[in-house]
Design a protein around this motif. Sequence first.
Motif: not given
Length: 367
Positions: A111-135
């Motif tokens: 459920s900690l992954t199911h909630a999709s909150v920490y994946p969402d935050e990691i995607l947002k962090l990687c959407g900023t400069s100086e980060n990898p393009d994350l899929t």
Amino acid sequence: MSNAHENPCRLILPSEVPAVVGREINIYFDNVVLVSNIANYHIDVACDKGLQQSERWTFIPESNDTGSHKLKITVYDSDNNQIAEGETNIAVVPAGSGDGSHVTWLMIGDSLTHASVYPDEILKLCGTSENPDLTLLGTHHLDGKLPMNRHEGYGGWTFERFATFYSEVTDPIDYLNKCSPFVFMGDGHPRLDFGRYIAEQCNGIQPDIITFMLGANDIFDADDSNIDENIESVLRYADSLIYDVRESCPKSKTGLAMIIPPGASQDAFGKAYGCGQTRWQYRRNQHKYIERMKAAYGNREAMEIYLIPVYVNIDTVYGYDFCQVMANSCSETAVSRQIDGVHPSESGYKQMADSMYNWMKWLINSR
């Protein structure tokens, strides 16, 4: 003076804590020792970086802090007798680690992954400069989350379920009954076949990173009489799943998240589970599971297996949700009570995301 090697408070630190320039990293003292009341003990942190506060060591690295910094924690009792000590390394990597690269990541969890909150935050962090393009890879997606927020996270699931559960249900929405995405019928019998999942769901391309955020459901109902047997069973299923992952994806980095401790208050367990479990018993179970994970999977980086120290970085007081209620039915005084023992608030999930993100950046920087 007590022998520190006896470690009666069961201090357990990871061998390394990844950190990224500009991102706060913490070690909360109550998360790394197993005591019923941390206020009865005294902590001394020795490190050339960061601040020791009442409940934590905290650090926001700057660009000139990159590299490894030794951190030592010593625990004293109320008579100032040393009862435990331990060391870890704070591994600080540049903010730009991974900039310009492309990373594929399959997150597997409960459920900690199911909630999709920490994946969402990691995607947002990687959407900023100086980060990898994350899929992010996976067949599961929750409505209301970023379209690219995909994973294999399902509430209530365990290592055993991912490794063994077969059914004819394939609807991802019916996650309580659906077949494990990694189990297929073959020769008349269901079997674990992670390679087939990669072929069918990932176009046959090995993910750069595969992580497991599992264990909470596996150990939740245990007590002191059966926790050792319980964890040995969990690790057998974990071994089976990890072995199949490594065989199918030898180039992938496999990360095992060291699961987070529960919210700090019994109130949360009463609200969520009635009299079904206590905070202290679950905390004992979680701590022993962390100890066994470290013994079973520590120092296996040569096999591309890594432990991710998520448990040290989450605030169990302010990283879990509260509600305002009357102190009792006759009172006119409102009090705050925690309401969920194992699922963090948004801020707690973001701290989890920080730990996973830091580890990813450290991995890229270590290549």
